[in-house]
Design a protein around this motif. Structure first.
Motif, mmCIF file in Angstrom:
data_model
loop_
_atom_site.group_PDB
_atom_site.id
_atom_site.type_symbol
_atom_site.label_atom_id
_atom_site.label_comp_id
_atom_site.label_asym_id
_atom_site.label_seq_id
_atom_site.Cartn_x
_atom_site.Cartn_y
_atom_site.Cartn_z
ATOM 1 N N THR A 57 4.936 3.335 -19.132
ATOM 2 C CA THR A 57 4.866 4.768 -18.468
ATOM 3 C C THR A 57 3.539 5.034 -18.123
ATOM 4 O O THR A 57 3.289 5.945 -17.077
ATOM 5 C CB THR A 57 5.083 5.571 -19.601
ATOM 6 N N ASP A 58 2.457 4.191 -18.204
ATOM 7 C CA ASP A 58 0.892 4.589 -17.880
ATOM 8 C C ASP A 58 0.903 3.588 -16.526
ATOM 9 O O ASP A 58 0.476 2.726 -16.454
ATOM 10 C CB ASP A 58 0.240 3.913 -18.706
ATOM 11 N N ILE A 59 1.298 4.465 -15.634
ATOM 12 C CA ILE A 59 1.630 3.554 -13.970
ATOM 13 C C ILE A 59 0.716 4.589 -12.919
ATOM 14 O O ILE A 59 1.025 5.758 -12.979
ATOM 15 C CB ILE A 59 2.897 3.634 -13.383
ATOM 16 N N GLU A 60 -0.023 3.958 -12.353
ATOM 17 C CA GLU A 60 -0.806 4.590 -11.172
ATOM 18 C C GLU A 60 -0.664 3.618 -9.864
ATOM 19 O O GLU A 60 -0.670 2.459 -10.039
ATOM 20 C CB GLU A 60 -2.478 4.766 -11.160
ATOM 21 N N ILE A 61 -0.421 4.282 -8.806
ATOM 22 C CA ILE A 61 -0.257 3.818 -7.494
ATOM 23 C C ILE A 61 -1.491 4.145 -6.799
ATOM 24 O O ILE A 61 -1.705 5.325 -6.214
ATOM 25 C CB ILE A 61 1.394 4.204 -7.084
ATOM 26 N N ILE A 62 -2.281 3.035 -6.147
ATOM 27 C CA ILE A 62 -3.197 3.244 -5.137
ATOM 28 C C ILE A 62 -3.037 2.742 -3.987
ATOM 29 O O ILE A 62 -2.394 1.584 -3.860
ATOM 30 C CB ILE A 62 -4.297 2.616 -5.797
ATOM 31 N N ILE A 63 -3.116 3.523 -2.968
ATOM 32 C CA ILE A 63 -2.916 3.115 -1.628
ATOM 33 C C ILE A 63 -4.313 2.579 -1.164
ATOM 34 O O ILE A 63 -5.306 3.312 -0.954
ATOM 35 C CB ILE A 63 -2.677 4.288 -0.589
ATOM 36 N N ALA A 64 -4.138 1.088 -0.844
ATOM 37 C CA ALA A 64 -5.344 0.308 -0.415
ATOM 38 C C ALA A 64 -5.776 0.570 0.856
ATOM 39 O O ALA A 64 -5.793 -0.425 1.626
ATOM 40 C CB ALA A 64 -4.922 -1.074 -0.966
ATOM 41 N N THR A 65 -6.533 1.692 0.830
ATOM 42 C CA THR A 65 -7.175 1.934 2.194
ATOM 43 C C THR A 65 -8.414 1.182 2.830
ATOM 44 O O THR A 65 -8.785 1.171 3.785
ATOM 45 C CB THR A 65 -7.403 3.488 2.234
ATOM 46 N N ALA A 66 -8.928 0.732 1.460
ATOM 47 C CA ALA A 66 -10.432 0.323 1.784
ATOM 48 C C ALA A 66 -11.365 1.166 2.578
ATOM 49 O O ALA A 66 -11.482 2.306 2.018
ATOM 50 C CB ALA A 66 -10.313 -1.163 2.636
ATOM 51 N N LEU A 67 -11.781 1.081 3.846
ATOM 52 C CA LEU A 67 -12.425 2.106 4.382
ATOM 53 C C LEU A 67 -11.932 2.613 5.496
ATOM 54 O O LEU A 67 -12.191 3.401 6.304
ATOM 55 C CB LEU A 67 -13.934 1.489 4.668
ATOM 56 N N HIS A 68 -10.516 2.460 5.541
ATOM 57 C CA HIS A 68 -9.591 3.310 6.458
ATOM 58 C C HIS A 68 -9.512 4.638 6.021
ATOM 59 O O HIS A 68 -10.083 4.953 5.008
ATOM 60 C CB HIS A 68 -8.062 2.632 6.338
ATOM 61 N N ARG A 69 -8.867 5.435 6.914
ATOM 62 C CA ARG A 69 -8.779 6.861 6.615
ATOM 63 C C ARG A 69 -7.775 7.230 5.484
ATOM 64 O O ARG A 69 -6.786 6.081 5.212
ATOM 65 C CB ARG A 69 -8.345 7.736 7.570
ATOM 66 N N ARG A 70 -8.173 8.235 4.735
ATOM 67 C CA ARG A 70 -7.030 8.445 3.718
ATOM 68 C C ARG A 70 -5.717 8.840 4.307
ATOM 69 O O ARG A 70 -5.703 9.641 5.597
ATOM 70 C CB ARG A 70 -7.492 9.633 2.832
ATOM 71 N N MET A 71 -4.723 8.616 3.586
ATOM 72 C CA MET A 71 -3.311 8.798 4.649
ATOM 73 C C MET A 71 -2.969 10.209 3.983
ATOM 74 O O MET A 71 -3.480 10.609 3.004
ATOM 75 C CB MET A 71 -2.099 8.017 3.882
#
Lengths: 222, 588
Positions: free
Chosen positions: B150-164
């Motif tokens: 249940t302890d799940i986090e999803i990270i959008i791997a943008t590096a130095l790109h803009r935030r979605m």
């Protein structure tokens, strides 16, 4: 490299506007009836204030600060900490402190340059880590410990802010092309224009258009 | 129309009469083409007097141009057929991973899992729903729920790109996952976050860092979408979840000029660098890598004709194209940008693999090459290429001049294996308006980079040494990256470095249809009013009877350029027409 970051306060770092503190002072008058009367007086002056705002920011400040007439200097200064703690700091935009800290981390001298009364600007700046010597606001005139409601010239607004920034830069050896400035108001266009790194913060439509045409970065702190 | 595809050649003495036998690459996987896709004939067409005009991308517009007779036109392969049942394929991959135990065997109640996904820069244009990431995440999350995780986090791997933006994230991961996880447990990566921790340094001094959340996790799952060979692999984690101090180890002029090309990992120092860093990542945390490949089906519906050769256009296709051109000509620039921003690609998944990073990526690369590589013989004196409306860094935005540069000198130039399509010192002609247009929200630091720095110097090393850190420290840009939707302050520098190898290789770049001479001058390019003028200009410095090649892209392709000494006009080149097996199968 010697440089500075200049910040406007109301609308830039905090959600409050220049009249918010005045409202706080008026409603905290010992006599609630008098408080209500003074508030009603200000409401009646709204057309005049609107006209002054349309003329220029300096005139607006002069008209608005006339409402401080009759306040004792002691009361204004003593209540200033309360205004800062209960009104200005809770009204800080979420990213404001981060922005100030980022500038401090780059070794910049932090300068507050606001149209608000200096007795508010200084304690507010100190809470955010500004040196008191670099917190500038409008100075009200006091006669026998009572506020006359007049601003001591020069009125800190619009082009005067830019002139003060130039003077400070000369005094402290800052190169304005390396300096940063942050404001939310189109009246502060001169302040933004004199530095090499201006940013429109939470801009209104007018400043947003100006930023677009000048290609100034726009920061949304809210 | 008599465009010649497979003429009977008279072979000059310097060229072998028969093309050498090609060794099959990769295992014997038979790749199906899409049902309505034409048979693959090698993708090379020579322009004759009666050949139809060619469509050239021109930013968010098109140009219809007649090419010089003899011009070699290279077309991409037709789209491979997608997997019949992508969800079943994903489940199979999770249960039969490469060099790893199945995903379910790694899961246990109470564990902490972080999932990282590729950002909006992949694929291009964004794909129609359901996005591959939604499919994979749905299955992975269900599997974790089944195992009490249940302890799940999803990270959008943008590096130095803009935030979605939130609506972009919703499009990517689907409504349900968005509702359940955004924004507390599904969020954009922050490359300036104080929580980024250094986990090691390679033998070359490259700093490897990862977010605190990832380091605290028992398992990191990376969900990738692979468009071109430089995507995925070790780059996913060691770049996607890294900040500035880590990325500057390889995003610099020195590394970039040693890539020949980005699309050929064996000859890319960028790939070497991320592999070294990936080794440390894999020693630090348990990474379960999921990679997917897609076909090249970029357009359908009203824009579907862009997938075809002009020879194959129906009258209705021509009518639609003329209508589109007319409509675009009446629109202001911002409206055109908005129209193109709405394009969603009907990409289909052609493969999915899971397990250890390197083993998975090997499989992915094999499939990606099967779709994208086009065998070509001989370099060209002049290469003509339309610059499209899109790059990985202007989704829902403007292709500004610095991004035009990275497409021309960076990505498009690097879409090769072997040797570049353009001869050393040759001329690249690009079709683009090259306007002074920037998106102040997404690309604020690009404006200063283009207008303040490039007029001072175009030397990457000077830009890197003298100005990059100043931009990186700029509190305004930092704040716009962290809180707004701006690319990181140093991103335009990276875009300039990406063009480094291309700039060193090309003699001239001429911009056909340039609207701003100043923009071209700032980039070091030359303006021409139209393609005809650009071709005449190119002839000035080209050898007598120069060879011309047009890359008919997008859809993108990767040229496997062999025999650099063979003229592309030599008939021997035309053997490529025989590489297809004639029954619509391609790949080996």
């Amino acid at each position: 490299m010697s440089r500075a970051a200049f910040f406007d306060v109301d609308g830039t770092l905090t959600r409050t506007n220049i009249a918010s503190a005045l409202g706080y002072y008026l409603q905290s008058l010992q006599n609630p009836l008098l408080g209500a009367f003074r508030v009603a007086q200000q409401v009646a002056r709204l057309p005049l204030l609107t006209w002054a705002e349309a003329m220029d920011r300096g005139s607006f400040n002069e008209q608005l600060f006339a409402a401080y007439q009759g306040f004792s200097e002691d009361r204004l200064r003593v209540l200033a900490d309360e205004v800062v703690d209960r009104l200005l700091l809770p009204g800080l935009f979420p990213g404001a402190r981060q922005l100030v800290d980022a500038c401090a981390a780059q070794g910049m001298t932090l300068v507050l340059i606001s149209g608000s009364p200096d007795f508010l600007v200084k304690p507010f700046g100190q809470r955010l880590g500004f040196d008191e010597r670099f917190c500038f606001g409008n100075r009200l005139e006091f006669v026998r410990n009572t506020c006359t409601g007049r601003i001591l010239p020069p009125v800190l607004a619009g082009p005067r802010k830019a002139a003060m920034m130039r003077e400070l830069a000369d005094q402290h050896g800052w190169r304005l092309t390396d300096c940063y400035a942050y404001s939310d108001d189109s009246a502060d266009a001169p302040m933004l224009s004199v530095v090499g790194h201006p940013a429109a913060v939470n801009p209104g439509p007018r400043l947003r258009r100006m930023a677009q045409s000048q290609r100034w970065p726009v920061i949304e702190l809210s | 129309m008599t465009t010649q595809k497979t003429p009977a050649p008279s072979v000059p003495a310097t060229v072998p009469a028969r093309a050498p036998e090609r060794k099959p690459q990769g295992p014997t996987v038979r790749i199906r083409r899409e049902p309505n896709a034409p048979a693959w004939d090698g993708g090379i067409v020579y322009t004759e007097k009666n050949s139809p005009p060619r469509v050239l991308y021109y930013g968010d517009d098109f140009r219809l141009e007649n090419l010089p007779v003899g011009t070699r036109v290279i077309f991409p392969k037709p789209p491979m057929a997608g997997l019949n049942n992508p969800d079943a394929a994903i489940r199979y991959a999770l249960n039969h991973p490469e060099q790893s135990e199945p995903l379910y065997a790694k899961l246990y109640p109470g564990m902490k899992v972080t999932i990282a996904i590729d950002d909006i820069s992949l694929p291009l244009p964004p794909m129609k729903r359901p996005d591959i990431r939604e499919r994979v995440l749905t299955i992975v999350l269900q599997m974790m729920a089944d195992h009490g995780v249940t302890d799940i986090e999803i990270i959008i791997a943008t590096a130095l790109h803009r935030r979605m933006k939130d609506w972009e994230v919703r499009h990517t991961v689907g409504e349900k996952i968005f509702r359940d996880y955004w924004p507390d447990r599904l969020y954009n990566f922050d490359g300036e976050d104080e929580g980024l921790e250094i986990v090691g340094t390679t033998e070359r001094g490259e700093v490897v860092e990862l977010p605190r959340r990832v380091l605290d996790s028992d398992l990191l799952i990376y969900v990738n979408v692979n468009l071109v060979p430089m995507d995925g692999g070790n780059k996913s984690v060691s770049v996607g979840l890294a900040g500035y101090r880590s990325l500057k180890a390889h995003h610099n002029p020195y590394t970039m000029r040693e890539c020949h090309s980005y699309m050929d990992p064996k000859r890319s120092s960028l790939s070497d660098s991320v592999d070294r860093m990936g080794k440390i990542v894999n020693e630090t945390i348990d990474v379960f890598h999921i990679e997917t490949s897609i076909n090249n089906h970029m357009f359908d519906g009203q824009m579907g004709f862009l997938m075809k050769r002009e020879e194959d256009w129906t009258d209705f296709d021509w009518l639609r194209f003329k209508g589109l051109m007319f409509g675009l000509s009446k629109m202001p620039a911002d409206a055109r940008t908005a129209v193109f921003s709405r394009i969603e690609a009907p990409y289909a998944m052609t493969g999915v693999w899971a397990g250890k990073t390197n083993a998975v990526h090997e499989k992915t690369l094999e499939r990606v090459y099967q779709q994208y590589s086009v065998p070509v013989r001989g370099q060209s004196d002049v290469v003509i290429q339309g610059m499209p409306f899109i790059s990985p860094y202007n989704i829902h935005s403007i292709l500004n001049p610095v991004l035009v540069q990275v497409l021309a000198s960076g990505y498009m130039h690097n879409l090769y294996r072997g040797v570049p399509l353009l001869k050393k010192g040759g001329t690249l002609i690009i079709s683009n308006p090259a306007e002074d247009r920037f998106d102040a929200e997404q690309h604020p630091s690009y404006i200063e980079f283009f207008h303040r720095l490039l007029p001072l110097t175009r030397d990457s090393t000077v830009l890197h040494k003298k100005y990059e850190q100043e931009f990186a420290d700029n509190p305004i840009y930092k704040q716009m990256y962290r809180r707004g939707n701006a690319y990181h302050a140093v991103h335009p520098f990276y875009m300039w470095y990406w063009g480094e190898a291309g700039r060193a290789h090309m003699g001239r770049v001429i911009v056909a249809g340039a609207k701003s001479d100043q923009v071209c001058e700032t980039l070091g390019y030359e303006p021409a009013r139209n393609l005809a003028e650009a071709i005449e200009m190119a002839k000035d410095t080209a050898p007598q009877n120069p060879s011309f090649t047009m890359v008919h892209s997008p859809p993108i392709m990767l040229c496997d350029v062999e025999d650099p000494n063979v003229s592309p006009r030599e008939p021997a080149d035309r053997h490529t027409g025989g590489h297809g097996n004639g029954n619509g199968q391609h790949g080996s």
